[in-house]
Write an enzyme that holds these catalytic residues in place. Sequence first.
Site, mmCIF file in Angstrom:
data_model
loop_
_atom_site.group_PDB
_atom_site.id
_atom_site.type_symbol
_atom_site.label_atom_id
_atom_site.label_comp_id
_atom_site.label_asym_id
_atom_site.label_seq_id
_atom_site.Cartn_x
_atom_site.Cartn_y
_atom_site.Cartn_z
ATOM 1 N N ASP A 16 0.873 -1.172 0.000
ATOM 2 C CA ASP A 16 0.000 0.000 0.000
ATOM 3 C C ASP A 16 0.911 1.224 0.000
ATOM 4 O O ASP A 16 2.116 1.123 0.280
ATOM 5 C CB ASP A 16 -0.898 -0.044 1.236
ATOM 6 N N ASP A 18 -0.187 5.030 1.146
ATOM 7 C CA ASP A 18 -0.405 5.965 2.244
ATOM 8 C C ASP A 18 -0.278 5.276 3.596
ATOM 9 O O ASP A 18 -0.931 4.268 3.864
ATOM 10 C CB ASP A 18 -1.791 6.606 2.122
#
Length: 454
Positions: A16, A18
Amino acid sequence: MAQHFSLAACDVVGFDLDHTLCRYNLPESAPLIYNSFARFLVKEKGYDKELLTVTPEDWDFCCKGLALDLEDGTFIKLAENGTVLRASHGTKMMTPDMLAEAYGKKEWKYFVSDTGMPSHPGKYYFYDNYFDLPGALLCARVADSLTKQNSGQKTFDFWKDIVAGIQHNFKMSAFKAYRFTTAWNSSSSCAIHIEKKNCGLYFPEIKRDPGKYLHSCPESVRNWLQQLKSAGKILLLITSSHSDYCKLLCEYTLGDDFADLFDIVITNALKPGFFSHSPSQRPFYTLKDDEEQESLPSLDKPGWYSQGNSAHLYELLKKMTSKPKPKVVYFGDSMHSDIFPASHYSHWETVLILEELRGEEGEKPEEAEPLEKKGKYEEPKAKPLNTLSKKWGSFFIDSVSERENTEDSLVYTWSSNKISTYSTIAIPSLEAIAAPNNDYSRNVNSFFLLNPQP
């Protein structure tokens, strides 16, 4: 959770973006997110201007693992068996007597004991990541404001306005709605001009001063990514951020050549649907100048794509690895968007990035200084979002009041139970696994610190 986890056994390593590869400066990013939504509610929806004023003490309300009942504005913290450990109406915490009267020792009304998961997702919202937490504070203060204005109002309909605020600030076109141009005058000084199209506060602020809100990626992590590629691993970047925002974050945190680190980049992935939806529901799209173009019937080669689904991605990974069942591990910070769906639907190994493992008291406080040395106008600092909340207690365990004159007993929270169930391991940050001389093999107990008996 697995007893032993080895990166060396994985063919594919996914990330991922963020709060995983890109870490934010929470004391700055949290107020920015809060203000983005609060200004929209006040200016566009007519909410009380008091929402615009936040004190450092207000931030103590923020805690991962809370659920908001969208009908009555109540926040709750669940035990692993589905009973309610703590609750508040708006920001006002319920007393033990109020809690007993409202919930007793029964399972929360939306909890399903057979699965250990809540049902009726349109009736509540779970807050499980640092993007969400400022919204929790805002919703609680909205409930306070409406209760005050309407003499004890019991039910609410403000969630639709919160959703409108999300769409206003974070829709795909919002990032492009602000165009920055740089001009140099005769004295060689720089002037920055901003062309606005009224699309929120968040993106223009991040664009204007990324260093204020973002941490650069540690060199150890970047070296580790390069080592993984050199070891023959396929590297994925799967983010729900849009392509243009992804580029801004990655260029600042990883460098201009960040794309060379990844074999496949997928933006606007719309997780958790990326893992749970079928290929017909969520096809991949090609991109041109950050705009989605044609949909694809399948994924045939590495590259940069938008939306999509894990099923078509896995078929491509089979071809790239020449293996019928390549082993995939995915790193992410959200149980709802990353860990649960990747584990439950795609059967991938998962690594949860959980900053609370650093210690819920946070970093060691600076030595206290006399007030006269601090300066007359220095403002008190807000509690970082990844430290212990006095209102809500530990993210991992909490106490349950028993009979009078008996000691309280400690129980695991619902959130900690889901971590044990769906994450292969949990670590406080990527730096924890990117240490020098790492052989990509770790015992789970080196990372996950939830095991002490309550």
